[in-house]
Design a protein around this motif. Structure first.
Motif, PDB file in Angstrom:
ATOM      1  N   PRO A   1       0.840  -1.202   0.000  1.00 37.81           N
ATOM      2  CA  PRO A   1       0.000   0.000   0.000  1.00 37.81           C
ATOM      3  C   PRO A   1       0.875   1.252   0.000  1.00 37.81           C
ATOM      4  CG  PRO A   1      -0.738  -1.571   1.655  1.00 37.81           C
ATOM      5  CD  PRO A   1       0.574  -2.071   1.137  1.00 37.81           C
ATOM      6  N   ASP A   2       0.397   2.300  -0.647  1.00 37.60           N
ATOM      7  CA  ASP A   2       1.211   3.502  -0.809  1.00 37.60           C
ATOM      8  C   ASP A   2       1.649   4.096   0.523  1.00 37.60           C
ATOM      9  OD1 ASP A   2       1.062   3.278  -3.529  1.00 37.60           O
ATOM     10  OD2 ASP A   2      -0.613   4.677  -3.756  1.00 37.60           O
ATOM     11  N   ASP A   3       0.754   4.134   1.518  1.00 29.95           N
ATOM     12  CA  ASP A   3       1.147   4.743   2.794  1.00 29.95           C
ATOM     13  C   ASP A   3       2.200   3.909   3.503  1.00 29.95           C
ATOM     14  OD1 ASP A   3      -0.648   2.664   3.293  1.00 29.95           O
ATOM     15  OD2 ASP A   3      -1.531   3.639   5.056  1.00 29.95           O
ATOM     16  N   GLN A   4       2.181   2.590   3.303  1.00 19.59           N
ATOM     17  CA  GLN A   4       3.169   1.726   3.934  1.00 19.59           C
ATOM     18  C   GLN A   4       4.551   1.908   3.305  1.00 19.59           C
ATOM     19  OE1 GLN A   4       3.037  -2.623   3.388  1.00 19.59           O
ATOM     20  NE2 GLN A   4       2.792  -2.760   5.619  1.00 19.59           N
TER      21      GLN A   4
ATOM     22  N   GLU B   1       5.587   4.557   1.849  1.00 21.28           N
ATOM     23  CA  GLU B   1       6.084   5.877   2.252  1.00 21.28           C
ATOM     24  C   GLU B   1       6.707   5.800   3.642  1.00 21.28           C
ATOM     25  OE1 GLU B   1       6.428   8.464   0.493  1.00 21.28           O
ATOM     26  OE2 GLU B   1       5.108   8.137  -1.227  1.00 21.28           O
ATOM     27  N   LYS B   2       6.093   5.032   4.522  1.00 20.53           N
ATOM     28  CA  LYS B   2       6.651   4.825   5.857  1.00 20.53           C
ATOM     29  C   LYS B   2       8.012   4.151   5.773  1.00 20.53           C
ATOM     30  CE  LYS B   2       6.776   4.468  10.367  1.00 20.53           C
ATOM     31  NZ  LYS B   2       7.000   5.656  11.229  1.00 20.53           N
TER      32      LYS B   2
ATOM     33  N   ASP C   1      10.507   6.595   4.730  1.00 15.79           N
ATOM     34  CA  ASP C   1      10.796   7.485   5.870  1.00 15.79           C
ATOM     35  C   ASP C   1      11.861   6.870   6.773  1.00 15.79           C
ATOM     36  OD1 ASP C   1       8.916   9.357   5.060  1.00 15.79           O
ATOM     37  OD2 ASP C   1       7.365   8.671   6.447  1.00 15.79           O
TER      38      ASP C   1
ATOM     39  N   THR D   1       7.360   1.762  -5.649  1.00 15.78           N
ATOM     40  CA  THR D   1       8.402   2.143  -4.695  1.00 15.78           C
ATOM     41  C   THR D   1       9.435   3.042  -5.353  1.00 15.78           C
ATOM     42  OG1 THR D   1       8.092   0.089  -3.447  1.00 15.78           O
ATOM     43  CG2 THR D   1      10.151   1.278  -3.099  1.00 15.78           C
TER      44      THR D   1
ATOM     45  N   ALA E   1       7.894   6.469  -5.905  1.00 16.02           N
ATOM     46  CA  ALA E   1       7.780   7.200  -4.644  1.00 16.02           C
ATOM     47  C   ALA E   1       9.125   7.776  -4.214  1.00 16.02           C
ATOM     48  CB  ALA E   1       7.221   6.295  -3.557  1.00 16.02           C
TER      49      ALA E   1
ATOM     50  N   TYR F   1       3.533  -1.212  10.698  1.00 12.58           N
ATOM     51  CA  TYR F   1       2.727  -0.147  10.096  1.00 12.58           C
ATOM     52  C   TYR F   1       1.812  -0.751   9.026  1.00 12.58           C
ATOM     53  CZ  TYR F   1       1.433   4.375   8.235  1.00 12.58           C
ATOM     54  OH  TYR F   1       0.717   5.483   7.838  1.00 12.58           O
ATOM     55  N   PRO F   2       0.546  -0.351   8.988  1.00 12.42           N
ATOM     56  CA  PRO F   2      -0.128   0.560   9.920  1.00 12.42           C
ATOM     57  C   PRO F   2      -0.515  -0.148  11.221  1.00 12.42           C
ATOM     58  CG  PRO F   2      -1.653  -0.180   8.245  1.00 12.42           C
ATOM     59  CD  PRO F   2      -0.313  -0.744   7.868  1.00 12.42           C
TER      60      PRO F   2
ATOM     61  N   CYS G   1       3.090  -6.358   7.322  1.00  7.43           N
ATOM     62  CA  CYS G   1       3.109  -4.989   7.845  1.00  7.43           C
ATOM     63  C   CYS G   1       4.273  -4.707   8.788  1.00  7.43           C
ATOM     64  CB  CYS G   1       1.788  -4.669   8.534  1.00  7.43           C
ATOM     65  SG  CYS G   1       1.234  -5.936   9.677  1.00  7.43           S
TER      66      CYS G   1
END
Length: 277
Positions: free
Chosen positions: A50-53, A55-56, A59, A79, A82, A177-178, A185
């Motif tokens: 998933p995109d938010d994962q 990005e994490k 980070d 990936t 991003a 995450y999340p 995850c």
């Protein structure tokens, strides 16, 4: 005879053309290609993050425009794209040529084709030496097969993996995450450590180091004055340890370790040179 000869020749030409056209009609053009979650690949099935994962995960590596990111098994390219959006140069290595074309088009649409590139190839045969960051979403056994190559990379190279680990090479950072996630995850970050095992010459006498990935043990001093070091740790080329009531913080550069020693409130320069590996 001549017209009949020409008709026969045209017939022989038309048959393979018709077969080619038929095959083309049965095979989706790259524009029509849509990967399916769980589809078989050379080494793993394709399951996008998933995109938010992702990005994490980026980070965690603190991606900057100075980085060169390599995604092994890059799938649909998300990936790599991003990372490129963060200003980094990024490359995806993918065995499926249709996914490579799909990713290239996605990079153009995202406006990062000048920083995001994709190559069709085998991740085990790819030169990783340019990378400052490597991202993985593979399997434990594939990570283990890659591990010797990863450990030979430049100290400070960051390695990121979703879910799958590196055997007894413990990660420097672990994030789930999340929140509340059960499968796929757990994110891991390793930093390739400098090789320091061996004998070194220091102002205090001999420095003998044993290394297990980023953890170091050993002794400092000569003869009866030799004492054990504690808290020994590497993060890339940065090394720190305690010995004889002093704190050592330094950088490893080939056959030299150079930094400072702090003791009794005083800080002074300190240097060790390699004697034997």
């Amino acid at each position: 005879m001549k017209p009949r000869f020409l008709m026969g020749m045209f017939a022989r030409l038309l048959v393979p053309l018709a077969l080619t056209a038929c095959a083309a009609a049965q095979t989706p053009a790259p524009e029509q290609y849509e990967p399916q979650v769980g589809q078989e690949g050379k080494d793993v099935v394709w399951v996008p993050m998933p995109d938010d994962q992702l990005e994490k995960m980026l980070d965690m590596a603190r991606i900057t425009p100075a980085d060169f990111v390599m995604d092994l098994g890059s799938g649909d390219g998300r990936t790599v794209i991003a990372a490129a959006k963060r200003g980094a140069r990024a490359m995806g290595v993918e065995f499926n040529p249709d996914l490579v074309v799909l990713s290239q088009r996605a990079a153009v649409r995202a406006g990062v084709a000048n920083r995001a590139t994709f190559v069709q190839g085998d991740l085990f045969e790819t030169d990783l030496s340019r990378a400052t960051v490597i991202t993985l979403f593979l399997l434990d056994e594939i990570n283990m097969k890659l591990r010797p190559t990863l450990l030979s990379l430049k100290p400070g190279t960051r390695v990121l993996s979703n879910t799958f680990k590196m055997g007894d090479w413990e990660p420097d950072t672990t994030e789930s995450y999340p929140r509340g996630c059960i499968n796929w995850c757990t994110l891991y970050l390793w930093t390739v450590p400098a090789p320091v095992e061996g004998s070194w010459r220091a102002p205090q006498g001999g420095l003998a180091l044993k290394q297990k990935y980023q953890t170091i043990t050993g002794t400092l001093g000569s003869g009866a004055k030799a004492g054990s070091i504690s808290g020994g740790r590497l993060s890339g080329d940065a090394i720190q340890f305690s010995a004889g009531g002093a704190e050592f913080r330094a950088r490893v550069s080939g056959n030299a370790i150079e930094g400072t020693i702090a003791q009794n409130g005083a800080v002074r320069p300190w240097r060790a040179t390699r004697v034997t590996p």
